[in-house]
Design a protein around this motif. Structure first.
Motif, mmCIF file in Angstrom:
data_model
loop_
_atom_site.group_PDB
_atom_site.id
_atom_site.type_symbol
_atom_site.label_atom_id
_atom_site.label_comp_id
_atom_site.label_asym_id
_atom_site.label_seq_id
_atom_site.Cartn_x
_atom_site.Cartn_y
_atom_site.Cartn_z
ATOM 1 N N LEU A 72 21.573 8.130 21.787
ATOM 2 C CA LEU A 72 21.627 9.567 21.526
ATOM 3 C C LEU A 72 20.866 10.339 22.596
ATOM 4 N N PRO A 73 21.327 11.510 22.969
ATOM 5 C CA PRO A 73 20.570 12.321 23.925
ATOM 6 C C PRO A 73 19.428 13.069 23.235
ATOM 7 N N ARG A 74 18.268 13.070 23.864
ATOM 8 C CA ARG A 74 17.113 13.900 23.525
ATOM 9 C C ARG A 74 16.434 13.565 22.202
ATOM 10 N N PHE A 75 17.197 13.247 21.161
ATOM 11 C CA PHE A 75 16.574 13.019 19.852
ATOM 12 C C PHE A 75 15.583 11.844 19.858
ATOM 13 N N PRO A 76 15.894 10.711 20.501
ATOM 14 C CA PRO A 76 14.900 9.633 20.557
ATOM 15 C C PRO A 76 13.604 10.067 21.247
ATOM 16 N N GLU A 77 13.720 10.858 22.299
ATOM 17 C CA GLU A 77 12.517 11.350 22.966
ATOM 18 C C GLU A 77 11.659 12.165 21.999
ATOM 19 N N LEU A 78 12.314 12.982 21.205
ATOM 20 C CA LEU A 78 11.584 13.784 20.231
ATOM 21 C C LEU A 78 10.879 12.906 19.212
ATOM 22 N N MET A 79 11.599 11.930 18.657
ATOM 23 C CA MET A 79 11.022 11.092 17.613
ATOM 24 C C MET A 79 9.872 10.230 18.127
ATOM 25 N N LEU A 80 9.926 9.836 19.394
ATOM 26 C CA LEU A 80 8.844 9.024 19.961
ATOM 27 C C LEU A 80 7.613 9.852 20.313
ATOM 28 N N SER A 81 7.782 11.144 20.500
ATOM 29 C CA SER A 81 6.670 11.965 20.970
ATOM 30 C C SER A 81 6.000 12.794 19.879
ATOM 31 N N ILE A 82 6.678 13.011 18.739
ATOM 32 C CA ILE A 82 6.084 13.883 17.731
ATOM 33 C C ILE A 82 4.791 13.292 17.180
ATOM 34 N N ASN A 83 3.979 14.200 16.653
ATOM 35 C CA ASN A 83 2.661 13.834 16.116
ATOM 36 C C ASN A 83 1.833 13.097 17.163
ATOM 37 N N ASP A 84 1.863 13.633 18.383
ATOM 38 C CA ASP A 84 1.120 13.089 19.517
ATOM 39 C C ASP A 84 1.421 11.607 19.749
ATOM 40 N N PHE A 85 2.723 11.285 19.808
ATOM 41 C CA PHE A 85 3.194 9.943 20.172
ATOM 42 C C PHE A 85 2.754 8.881 19.156
ATOM 43 N N LYS A 86 2.716 9.277 17.899
ATOM 44 C CA LYS A 86 2.245 8.329 16.888
ATOM 45 C C LYS A 86 3.118 7.084 16.806
ATOM 46 N N ALA A 87 4.424 7.253 16.951
ATOM 47 C CA ALA A 87 5.317 6.094 16.882
ATOM 48 C C ALA A 87 5.052 5.113 18.012
#
Length: 339
Positions: free
Chosen positions: A196-211
């Motif tokens: 997927l475009p862009r969405f994985p980047e968002l999910m990996l970076s939210i909450n200060d890269f918690k994932a």
């Protein structure tokens, strides 16, 4: 192929436990960490060498020039820093070089997904070896770096004196095994998500890269209880590299080209091979390790390290270093054994 990433069933949910106003905060680190303090003054940083491809690559090196070259290739989501224990260990007898792969760290970050096709990644390694003044090397790779190391040994056998791979099966083994074993396909489900475009980047970076932090530190995917845990400074080093503009996209673009690159036209490895495997790898099933023997036309040594995670060279550096020394100094024995 190891091609590690995030299991969708666990770490992706954790950022949502944060308070709403913090969920979409991802802090950009604008001050480089003092790597000389983390590593010691014996390692020298060489910033951005330019290759014929037009790309510039960053690497860290130690050991005398003119000694045999030992080249280290990192995986996802790492950079040269993952090899810090090995750089210190092997500089006595080798010119050790750990690079930031294309799209990572301080190396150039091409914008197009097409720029991360296997043939370009393999050519990068050839160009770097030659730029450093060598025509052959001992090649060491982990995870995605292991995939590129396998492919480089397949296509340039004359340039690989010995191949050392950590937690990464031969690409053809991975492709065949994943299609026939739903359990491995499930562990590899991140490949589909990362298309997927862009969405994985968002999910990996939210909450200060918690994932991303969870990949290295959680009970299910991180370094084990008996391993050498990342310090706060070690973890911050990774977050510094991955928080730079475009860094996550560069790393994810490796995954976004994998389906166009398989199956392979060539498979056989003619160099001696050491395959090290952490028994607790959360992303790759151990049965693939032994299957790699089918594609090796030389000495093959397999070591399964009990209790070790996917992050093998950082989790159990002393064991890893000892096994590498044994492999480098041994003759043509045929023993595979378990640690």
């Amino acid at each position: 192929m190891s091609l590690l990433s995030l299991p969708l069933s666990a770490p992706l949910k954790s950022p949502l436990k944060a308070s709403p106003h913090r969920i979409f905060i991802s802090r950009f680190r604008d001050s480089p960490l003092p790597f000389t303090r983390l590593l010691g003054s014996s390692l020298q940083t060489v910033v951005r060498i330019a290759l014929e491809s037009g790309l510039r690559f960053h690497y860290v090196a130690a050991g005398e020039r003119g000694k045999p070259l030992m080249l280290f290739l990192h995986g996802f989501p790492e950079f040269w820093f993952s090899w810090r224990y090995q750089l210190r260990e092997f500089k006595s007898e080798f010119r050790v070089v750990a690079i930031d792969m294309r799209g990572y760290g301080e190396s150039d970050l091409p914008l197009s997904t097409e720029s991360y096709r296997f043939e370009y990644l393999v050519t990068d390694i050839k160009d770097i070896v030659e730029y450093l003044g060598y025509n052959r090397c001992c090649l060491v790779g982990h995870d995605w770096g292991g995939t590129i190391a396998w492919l480089f040994a397949i296509h340039y056998p004359e340039m690989v004196t010995k191949l050392i791979v950590l937690n990464c099966p031969h690409p053809s083994v991975y492709a065949d095994y994943a299609l026939r074993h739903p359990s491995q396909l499930l562990k590899s489900s991140h490949f589909f998500f990362f298309q997927l475009p862009r969405f994985p980047e968002l999910m990996l970076s939210i909450n200060d890269f918690k994932a991303l932090k969870a990949l290295f530190t959680s009970r299910s995917t991180g370094i084990g209880r008996k391993g050498r845990w990342l310090t706060a400074e070690d973890l911050e080093a990774y977050l510094y590299a991955l928080s730079q503009p475009g860094a996550l996209t560069g790393a994810l673009n490796y995954h976004r080209n994998v389906f166009s690159s398989l199956p392979l036209n060539q498979n056989h490895v003619r160099s001696p091979v050491l395959l090290l495997w952490g028994e607790r790898d959360a992303f790759l099933e151990q049965e693939m390790a032994e299957a790699c023997r089918l594609y090796i036309r030389n000495h093959f040594r397999l070591n399964i390290i009990s209790g070790a995670s996917h992050w093998l060279q950082q989790d159990q550096p002393d064991i890893v270093n000892t096994l590498i020394w044994t492999f480098l100094k041994e003759g043509e024995g045929r023993k595979s054994y378990r640690n």
